[in-house]
Motif scaffolding. Sequence first.
Motif: not given
Ligand code: MG
Length: 226
Positions: A41, A141, A144, A167-168
């Motif tokens: 990931i 990162d 979440k 990120d993401n």
């Molecule tokens: Mg990430």
Amino acid sequence: MTSGLERNIHIKNYINSLFAEEDPILTAVRERSKAAGFPNIHVPSTVGKLLYCLAKIQRPQRILELGTLGGYSTIWLARALSPEGRMISIDRIPLHVSVSRENVRHAGLQDQVEVREGDASDMLIEMAANQEKPFDLIFIDANKDDYPLYLNLILPLTRSGTLILSDNLIPKEQEIGNPAPNDVEAQGIYQFNERIAKDPLFESILATTIVGEKGRVDALGISIVK
Ligand code: MG
Ligand code: DHB
């Protein structure tokens, strides 16, 4: 006729081969991470190069990263530092810390990069209490569900002009912008997006990215602290 996702994979591979080819050091970083059993990931090299370019523009003296994993994005970012620049990366999993330290050493960046083991929230609170100098670039990162918390906790460690990269910011398999009530990760991400979009403290955009073997569309958040 190819599906949109197949086309996305071709676009990602095209950008990768022309602009973001890894050197053997970064390939070895991925291999060591895989051998240690880490999930696959880390950022793709296309996003690694994007992080590197944004860091070069920012010319940071101090970079902070939340979520080290094997140190793959760490190395892309640290390579953008000037010789005097320093980077701290935080991860709470001891095996992530030991493998990423080894990877940083193999990349020759051990004098500039410090991997700290611990809970990001605790360490951010401690750094703020110690009145550490503000960071010029912060890359988020980590887990979440805590992105909104991390955003609050990094604020005392920023200055006007700090670049926050995240990120993401497009969760998987969701109705866009409408997370399921039981999906704490997607809830966290969409709450984070609302904040960086609407809080007048930030100027922000999401830059879409293509990630994973399936060519999923994700996004990197780019926020400037006003
Ligand atoms: Mg990430
Ligand atoms: C995944 C991808 C990421 O970049 C990350 O930080 C966490 C999880 C994933 O694909 O599951």
